[in-house]
Scaffold this motif. Sequence first.
Motif, PDB file in Angstrom:
ATOM      1  N   ILE A 206       3.044   3.517   9.589  1.00  0.00           N
ATOM      2  CA  ILE A 206       2.418   2.532   8.201  1.00  0.00           C
ATOM      3  C   ILE A 206       3.716   1.953   7.245  1.00  0.00           C
ATOM      4  CG2 ILE A 206       1.034   1.779   6.625  1.00  0.00           C
ATOM      5  CD1 ILE A 206      -0.647   3.455   7.740  1.00  0.00           C
ATOM      6  N   ARG A 207       4.728   2.807   6.935  1.00  0.00           N
ATOM      7  CA  ARG A 207       6.736   3.467   6.534  1.00  0.00           C
ATOM      8  C   ARG A 207       7.545   1.830   7.078  1.00  0.00           C
ATOM      9  NH1 ARG A 207      10.475   5.990   6.993  1.00  0.00           N
ATOM     10  NH2 ARG A 207       9.819   7.165   8.812  1.00  0.00           N
ATOM     11  N   GLU A 208       7.212   1.758   8.566  1.00  0.00           N
ATOM     12  CA  GLU A 208       8.705   0.771   9.076  1.00  0.00           C
ATOM     13  C   GLU A 208       7.527  -0.493   8.807  1.00  0.00           C
ATOM     14  OE1 GLU A 208       8.844   2.420  13.085  1.00  0.00           O
ATOM     15  OE2 GLU A 208      10.095   3.540  12.438  1.00  0.00           O
ATOM     16  N   GLY A 209       6.111  -0.884   8.197  1.00  0.00           N
ATOM     17  CA  GLY A 209       5.705  -2.014   7.668  1.00  0.00           C
ATOM     18  C   GLY A 209       5.204  -2.310   9.112  1.00  0.00           C
ATOM     19  N   ASN A 210       4.257  -1.628   9.612  1.00  0.00           N
ATOM     20  CA  ASN A 210       3.389  -1.547  10.339  1.00  0.00           C
ATOM     21  C   ASN A 210       1.671  -1.671  10.665  1.00  0.00           C
ATOM     22  OD1 ASN A 210       5.205  -3.306  12.550  1.00  0.00           O
ATOM     23  ND2 ASN A 210       6.000  -0.490  12.921  1.00  0.00           N
ATOM     24  N   TYR A 211       0.530  -2.080  11.015  1.00  0.00           N
ATOM     25  CA  TYR A 211      -0.415  -1.359  10.885  1.00  0.00           C
ATOM     26  C   TYR A 211      -0.883  -0.725  11.896  1.00  0.00           C
ATOM     27  CZ  TYR A 211       1.102  -3.919   6.554  1.00  0.00           C
ATOM     28  OH  TYR A 211       1.463  -5.256   5.340  1.00  0.00           O
ATOM     29  N   ILE A 212      -2.008   0.104  11.503  1.00  0.00           N
ATOM     30  CA  ILE A 212      -2.433   1.249  12.348  1.00  0.00           C
ATOM     31  C   ILE A 212      -4.188   0.030  12.812  1.00  0.00           C
ATOM     32  CG2 ILE A 212      -1.538   2.694  12.575  1.00  0.00           C
ATOM     33  CD1 ILE A 212      -3.793   3.803  10.673  1.00  0.00           C
ATOM     34  N   THR A 213      -4.707   0.002  13.861  1.00  0.00           N
ATOM     35  CA  THR A 213      -6.261  -0.912  14.223  1.00  0.00           C
ATOM     36  C   THR A 213      -7.287  -0.106  13.903  1.00  0.00           C
ATOM     37  OG1 THR A 213      -5.692  -0.857  16.291  1.00  0.00           O
ATOM     38  CG2 THR A 213      -5.080  -2.571  15.279  1.00  0.00           C
ATOM     39  N   GLU A 214      -7.262   1.337  14.357  1.00  0.00           N
ATOM     40  CA  GLU A 214      -7.914   2.457  13.884  1.00  0.00           C
ATOM     41  C   GLU A 214      -7.910   3.725  13.559  1.00  0.00           C
ATOM     42  OE1 GLU A 214      -9.579   2.378  18.290  1.00  0.00           O
ATOM     43  OE2 GLU A 214      -7.459   3.571  19.192  1.00  0.00           O
ATOM     44  N   SER A 215      -8.368   4.524  13.514  1.00  0.00           N
ATOM     45  CA  SER A 215      -7.666   5.869  13.201  1.00  0.00           C
ATOM     46  C   SER A 215      -7.139   6.454  14.006  1.00  0.00           C
ATOM     47  CB  SER A 215      -9.303   6.426  12.775  1.00  0.00           C
ATOM     48  OG  SER A 215      -8.748   8.023  12.299  1.00  0.00           O
ATOM     49  N   PRO A 216      -6.374   6.924  13.856  1.00  0.00           N
ATOM     50  CA  PRO A 216      -5.159   8.025  14.394  1.00  0.00           C
ATOM     51  C   PRO A 216      -6.200   9.594  15.280  1.00  0.00           C
ATOM     52  CG  PRO A 216      -4.490   8.430  12.513  1.00  0.00           C
ATOM     53  CD  PRO A 216      -5.849   7.597  12.154  1.00  0.00           C
TER      54      PRO A 216
END
Length: 501
Positions: A206-216
């Motif tokens: 997330i810090r790199e500007g990406n987003y996750i689509t589900e809970s890790p």
Amino acid sequence: MRVSIKLKFSVFLAALLILTVVVLSSLVLRGIERNQQSQIEGILSQQTRLVNLNVRQSYYTESVHLDQDVFLQRNGRRLAQELANSTGLPIALYNMTGQQVGASFASGESELVQETLDYALHNKIAYHEQGDTLLYAAPLDGPDGQMGAVWIQYPVQSYQDFYARILQLFMWAGIAVVALSFILGYLFYNRFAVAITRLKKSADFIREGNYITESPLKRKDELGELGQGIYYMSTSIQQNITAMHAEQQKLQLAIEKLQALEKQQKQYIGNISHEFKTPLTSIKAYVELLDMYKDDPQLLDDATSNIGKETERLYEMVEKVLHLSALEKYDFENQAEDVEVSALLEDACGRMRGKAEKFALNMELDLEPAVIRSDRESLMHIFINMLDNAIKYNIPDGVIRVKSELRMQERQAIIRIYNSGTPIPAEAREKIFEPFYTVNKDRARKTGGTGLGLSLVKQFVEKQGGTITLLSGDPEAGEGVTFQLMFPLADSSLQVRNKSE
């Protein structure tokens, strides 16, 4: 030096288990020791009673009753041997002076033995452990009281061996439990370490500007909740950035709207200039005619009358423009209070009844009591303007119908003002509340209309939290024009209605 969290947790678990095993072992071993001590004391107490019983029995069977000390001197060795044979324990007998009168074993004298014996000679029980033997001394009772002391040697090797085996068992069991628990704990905490590592990777992603689509993590514990939190945080950041882009687009639309408003403002100024020009042209024309024909009395009367009408129209137009402009720019403080609508409508109709009768108009009222929270002066201004419009744009011998009703389910007060004038065309219904818009320009000039009244009323209504709409005629009368006003009911009106129900 970096130490992994799973190793820290495993070491802590091992230390906790060691402490638990040590405490439990100490408690169990102490319990065993106390149980053995209680068991030995019970056995020796029973043997002591048996010795006393045998000594008294032997004393009573003597043919000649002797002194207790003399009896022990004569029969001590025999009694000690017999008692040892019957109990199976080494026994020694002592008189009240501490002298040994008989023994089934070769006893050695020592300070500890003498001290223990002194307790027994003072009618007390004493014992101490010496190697694998327990030395036990107890009072020897005769028919006439204590006659001496009995000394018993009790073997405790079996008890010591049992205690040592239990101690060894606890040691090996504790070592095995701690070792096994450390291994299992290390493997168990490794799962947590893996989960934490996945959470860290998600945070870096997330810090790199990406987003996750589900809970890790798919867990039903605190780490699972943390994973859900990171997922929600990623979603929120994405939504916020999306919202920022949307706001940027809205800003662009706002700029375009401002440009359109600027265009409307220019048009608005043009309309004002045009509306002002008509009465001013009429006034100017009459002034020029008066300058040319100063002695014409008929022209003077016509000019005075028409200049007065045009001046009044100009005054009304300027007043409404200023009022409308003030409402659009400033938020005046409303003196909000509970207002009884039916009473205020009756007052407004009373003020306008004279003007209605002048045009041969019939005014009908059908009012239901209702209380709203509003500014009284603004509300009166709304009603006066609406009634004035109903008079201006009516037909000769027409009717004005004012009706108010209460809608408790919607918590609204509904006011309808109907006039029997010419219906407003469908294409003009959306523009009727715009400034300077009139359906019929010629008729508006004849009646003194400026096209600002409804725009001003709409501003007032909305500032009181209400709405105004144009309906299609009247359900009862058919043709005509009906305006509907809706205002929210005051709390006091709701409370009164609830009590009455």
